[in-house]
Design an enzyme around this catalytic site. Structure first.
Site, PDB file in Angstrom:
ATOM      1  N   GLU A  99     -40.378  39.632 -10.560  1.00  0.00           N
ATOM      2  CA  GLU A  99     -41.697  40.260 -10.678  1.00  0.00           C
ATOM      3  C   GLU A  99     -42.063  41.130  -9.476  1.00  0.00           C
ATOM      4  O   GLU A  99     -42.739  42.134  -9.603  1.00  0.00           O
ATOM      5  CB  GLU A  99     -42.770  39.185 -10.854  1.00  0.00           C
ATOM      6  CG  GLU A  99     -43.015  38.880 -12.313  1.00  0.00           C
ATOM      7  CD  GLU A  99     -43.831  37.625 -12.466  1.00  0.00           C
ATOM      8  OE1 GLU A  99     -45.021  37.763 -12.763  1.00  0.00           O
ATOM      9  OE2 GLU A  99     -43.272  36.527 -12.262  1.00  0.00           O
ATOM     10  N   CYS A 115     -24.042  31.321 -23.193  1.00  0.00           N
ATOM     11  CA  CYS A 115     -23.318  30.072 -22.928  1.00  0.00           C
ATOM     12  C   CYS A 115     -22.681  29.653 -24.255  1.00  0.00           C
ATOM     13  O   CYS A 115     -23.397  29.437 -25.238  1.00  0.00           O
ATOM     14  CB  CYS A 115     -24.353  29.052 -22.444  1.00  0.00           C
ATOM     15  SG  CYS A 115     -23.737  27.398 -22.229  1.00  0.00           S
ATOM     16  N   CYS A 122     -16.778  16.518 -27.384  1.00  0.00           N
ATOM     17  CA  CYS A 122     -15.891  16.590 -26.215  1.00  0.00           C
ATOM     18  C   CYS A 122     -15.262  15.219 -25.997  1.00  0.00           C
ATOM     19  O   CYS A 122     -15.944  14.201 -26.098  1.00  0.00           O
ATOM     20  CB  CYS A 122     -16.685  16.995 -24.970  1.00  0.00           C
ATOM     21  SG  CYS A 122     -15.660  17.112 -23.487  1.00  0.00           S
ATOM     22  N   CYS A 126     -18.052  12.024 -20.171  1.00  0.00           N
ATOM     23  CA  CYS A 126     -18.741  11.904 -18.878  1.00  0.00           C
ATOM     24  C   CYS A 126     -20.055  11.137 -19.069  1.00  0.00           C
ATOM     25  O   CYS A 126     -20.766  11.335 -20.054  1.00  0.00           O
ATOM     26  CB  CYS A 126     -19.000  13.280 -18.280  1.00  0.00           C
ATOM     27  SG  CYS A 126     -17.483  14.188 -18.004  1.00  0.00           S
ATOM     28  N   CYS A 129     -23.468  13.067 -19.818  1.00  0.00           N
ATOM     29  CA  CYS A 129     -23.460  14.230 -20.713  1.00  0.00           C
ATOM     30  C   CYS A 129     -23.621  13.831 -22.181  1.00  0.00           C
ATOM     31  O   CYS A 129     -22.893  12.985 -22.690  1.00  0.00           O
ATOM     32  CB  CYS A 129     -22.155  14.992 -20.518  1.00  0.00           C
ATOM     33  SG  CYS A 129     -21.955  16.356 -21.650  1.00  0.00           S
ATOM     34  N   GLY A 180     -18.087  20.998 -25.139  1.00  0.00           N
ATOM     35  CA  GLY A 180     -16.631  20.907 -25.062  1.00  0.00           C
ATOM     36  C   GLY A 180     -16.036  21.247 -23.713  1.00  0.00           C
ATOM     37  O   GLY A 180     -16.685  21.796 -22.830  1.00  0.00           O
ATOM     38  N   CYS A 355     -27.512  22.784 -20.316  1.00  0.00           N
ATOM     39  CA  CYS A 355     -26.216  22.137 -20.233  1.00  0.00           C
ATOM     40  C   CYS A 355     -26.367  20.626 -20.277  1.00  0.00           C
ATOM     41  O   CYS A 355     -27.280  20.072 -19.703  1.00  0.00           O
ATOM     42  CB  CYS A 355     -25.550  22.497 -18.921  1.00  0.00           C
ATOM     43  SG  CYS A 355     -25.235  24.227 -18.793  1.00  0.00           S
TER      44      CYS A 355
HETATM   45  N1  SAH Z   1     -16.830  20.590 -20.147  1.00  0.00           N
HETATM   46  C1  SAH Z   1     -17.082  21.603 -19.212  1.00  0.00           C
HETATM   47  C2  SAH Z   1     -18.082  22.629 -19.688  1.00  0.00           C
HETATM   48  C3  SAH Z   1     -19.298  22.140 -20.431  1.00  0.00           C
HETATM   49  S1  SAH Z   1     -20.473  21.196 -19.554  1.00  0.00           S
HETATM   50  C4  SAH Z   1     -17.510  21.003 -17.885  1.00  0.00           C
HETATM   51  O1  SAH Z   1     -17.804  19.819 -17.830  1.00  0.00           O
HETATM   52  O2  SAH Z   1     -17.530  21.736 -16.907  1.00  0.00           O
HETATM   53  C5  SAH Z   1     -21.310  22.420 -18.573  1.00  0.00           C
HETATM   54  C6  SAH Z   1     -21.923  21.861 -17.300  1.00  0.00           C
HETATM   55  O3  SAH Z   1     -23.063  21.017 -17.591  1.00  0.00           O
HETATM   56  C7  SAH Z   1     -20.967  21.002 -16.493  1.00  0.00           C
HETATM   57  O4  SAH Z   1     -21.023  21.310 -15.132  1.00  0.00           O
HETATM   58  C8  SAH Z   1     -21.520  19.625 -16.757  1.00  0.00           C
HETATM   59  O5  SAH Z   1     -21.109  18.730 -15.784  1.00  0.00           O
HETATM   60  C9  SAH Z   1     -23.001  19.870 -16.788  1.00  0.00           C
HETATM   61  N2  SAH Z   1     -23.766  18.774 -17.375  1.00  0.00           N
HETATM   62  C10 SAH Z   1     -23.400  17.899 -18.321  1.00  0.00           C
HETATM   63  N3  SAH Z   1     -24.388  17.012 -18.587  1.00  0.00           N
HETATM   64  C11 SAH Z   1     -25.422  17.338 -17.782  1.00  0.00           C
HETATM   65  C12 SAH Z   1     -26.747  16.824 -17.597  1.00  0.00           C
HETATM   66  N4  SAH Z   1     -27.198  15.782 -18.289  1.00  0.00           N
HETATM   67  N5  SAH Z   1     -27.524  17.420 -16.679  1.00  0.00           N
HETATM   68  C13 SAH Z   1     -27.096  18.486 -15.984  1.00  0.00           C
HETATM   69  N6  SAH Z   1     -25.879  19.028 -16.125  1.00  0.00           N
HETATM   70  C14 SAH Z   1     -25.035  18.462 -17.008  1.00  0.00           C
HETATM   71 FE1  SF4 Z   2     -17.889  16.052 -19.473  1.00  0.00          FE
HETATM   72 FE2  SF4 Z   2     -18.146  18.722 -19.821  1.00  0.00          FE
HETATM   73 FE3  SF4 Z   2     -17.226  17.154 -21.796  1.00  0.00          FE
HETATM   74 FE4  SF4 Z   2     -19.770  16.957 -21.075  1.00  0.00          FE
HETATM   75  S1  SF4 Z   2     -18.792  18.736 -21.987  1.00  0.00           S
HETATM   76  S2  SF4 Z   2     -18.354  15.247 -21.527  1.00  0.00           S
HETATM   77  S3  SF4 Z   2     -19.627  17.327 -18.879  1.00  0.00           S
HETATM   78  S4  SF4 Z   2     -16.240  17.515 -19.819  1.00  0.00           S
END
Ligand code: SAH
Ligand code: SF4
Length: 365
Positions: A99, A115, A122, A126, A129, A180, A355
């Site tokens: 701005e 994105c 996946c 993790c 996630c 993924g 994400c």
């Molecule tokens: N699988 C790949 C790409 C998809 S996830 C990877 O893991 O890099 C994209 C990003 O979002 C990754 O950095 C992942 O760690 C992050 N992410 C996943 N769950 C999240 C959450 N609950 N809060 C913030 N970031 C998250």
């Molecule tokens: Fe982990 Fe990325 Fe798969 Fe989520 S999308 S389970 S962060 S590898």
């Protein structure tokens, strides 16, 4: 009947040969798709009506069906359905000019990031996630990944039209940060990137504007170096030591941290690219000061940039986002240690849109 993807060059050639079409017609079709950002044959007015109808009988441009779309000023989230009934998601992010540089009421659209998803679900599981909680269904094809960009470009064209220089607004950055793990779908991701980079029958994106985000799958990082795939790499590091890492990303126990270091050094030497390290900020889990010091020790001598991602909370997972003061304190330790650091901005972090939230609706159903 499932129609053939128009990006299947062999099938399109055969179609053209059967109808004795001149070779330039194929070029024209791809120009309509990639340059004019059309996804319905009926919109492709540089082609004859007969050819448009004929193409429509046999081919589709976007091989996914749009199920639902949610939009606001800075983000559009699209839910796509695959031909076999799975849901995947993509998010368009509209970066507007700051701005303070903008005197008009209407903030100027600066650049557009998309994105995209690379898999249905996946397999990595993790802890933090939502996509991981869905489990793995299947890899997306090259054309399913490319379709997410084709659809987005058509949507952007309808919404914003032309820029000041007369060219159409379109996706400028593509990040593999949707559903993924892209490196577990290596061959198709590689083929999709070829189309993103290609000038003819492609998106002409700069290699600097494509980012693979990966949860550190070492053999495939080595393969990236071997195949000289020149795009940017974001490593989902999330932990500066093996013990914490194993807890957060259990399936990756097979990939030790020192081996990752070796693979990444090879990547940096081969590409001269700096690596983006993503580090999630989860209260009392990843945000302790001693972890920041460990991170400095790990990354200090590297061509590295750290992206701190505040944990996106959701009801399905029992974790809490770090508070702002802890994030700032963590950031300061990294900066004092000589690292460059950004904290991921709010555009990425809207509840359920960002994400780690992809798949959220499906999970709570
Ligand atoms: N699988 C790949 C790409 C998809 S996830 C990877 O893991 O890099 C994209 C990003 O979002 C990754 O950095 C992942 O760690 C992050 N992410 C996943 N769950 C999240 C959450 N609950 N809060 C913030 N970031 C998250
Ligand atoms: Fe982990 Fe990325 Fe798969 Fe989520 S999308 S389970 S962060 S590898």
């Amino acid at each position: 009947m499932i129609k053939t993807s128009i990006l299947d060059a062999g099938k399109l050639q055969a179609f053209a040969k059967e109808r004795k079409l001149q070779p330039f017609r194929i070029k024209q079709i791809y120009q309509e798709i990639f340059n004019n950002q059309n996804i319905d044959f009926s919109q492709m007015t540089t082609l004859s009506k007969d050819l448009r109808e004929d193409l429509d009988k046999h081919f589709s441009v976007v091989t996914l069906k749009v199920d639902k779309l949610l939009e606001d000023k800075t983000t559009t989230k699209i839910w796509f359905q695959t031909h076999d009934g799975y849901m995947i998601e993509a998010v368009i992010i509209f970066h507007r000019q700051d701005e303070k540089y903008n005197k008009n009421d209407e903030e100027k659209l600066n650049r557009i990031t998309l994105c995209i998803s690379s898999q249905v679900g996946c397999p990595m599981g993790c802890l933090f996630c939502v996509t991981g909680k869905l489990g793995f269904k299947r890899n997306l094809t090259r054309d399913e990944m490319v379709s997410q960009i084709l659809f987005a470009n058509n949507y952007i064209k309808q919404k914003f039209g032309k820029q000041e220089d007369g060219s159409l607004y379109s996706v400028r950055n593509v990040v593999f940060m949707g559903m993924g793990e892209p490196l577990l779908n290596y061959d198709n991701v590689k083929k999709a990137i070829e189309i993103m980079l290609r000038q003819e029958a492609g998106f002409s994106l700069s290699r600097r504007h494509i980012t693979i985000s990966t949860a550190w799958i070492i053999p495939w990082i080595k393969q990236l170096v071997k195949d000289e795939i020149p795009v940017k790499l974001a490593i989902s590091l999330h932990a500066p030591n093996q013990t914490l890492r194993d807890k957060l990303m259990p399936i990756a126990k097979a990939y030790p941290l020192d081996e990752l270091n070796k693979a990444l050094s090879e990547y940096v030497n081969a590409s001269d690219n700096r690596i983006f390290y993503e580090y999630i900020m989860i209260k009392n889990v990843t945000d302790k000061p001693e972890l920041a010091h460990q991170l400095v020790a790990l990354l200090r001598k590297k061509l590295a940039h750290v992206n701190l991602i505040p944990y996106n909370k959701n009801p399905a997972i029992d974790l809490v986002e770090s508070d702002a003061a802890s994030i700032q304190a963590f950031k300061k330790i990294l900066e004092d240690g000589g690292l460059t650091v950004t904290v991921r901005d709010s555009l990425w972090r809207k509840m359920k849109w960002a994400c780690g939230q992809l798949g959220y609706e499906k999970l709570i159903k």
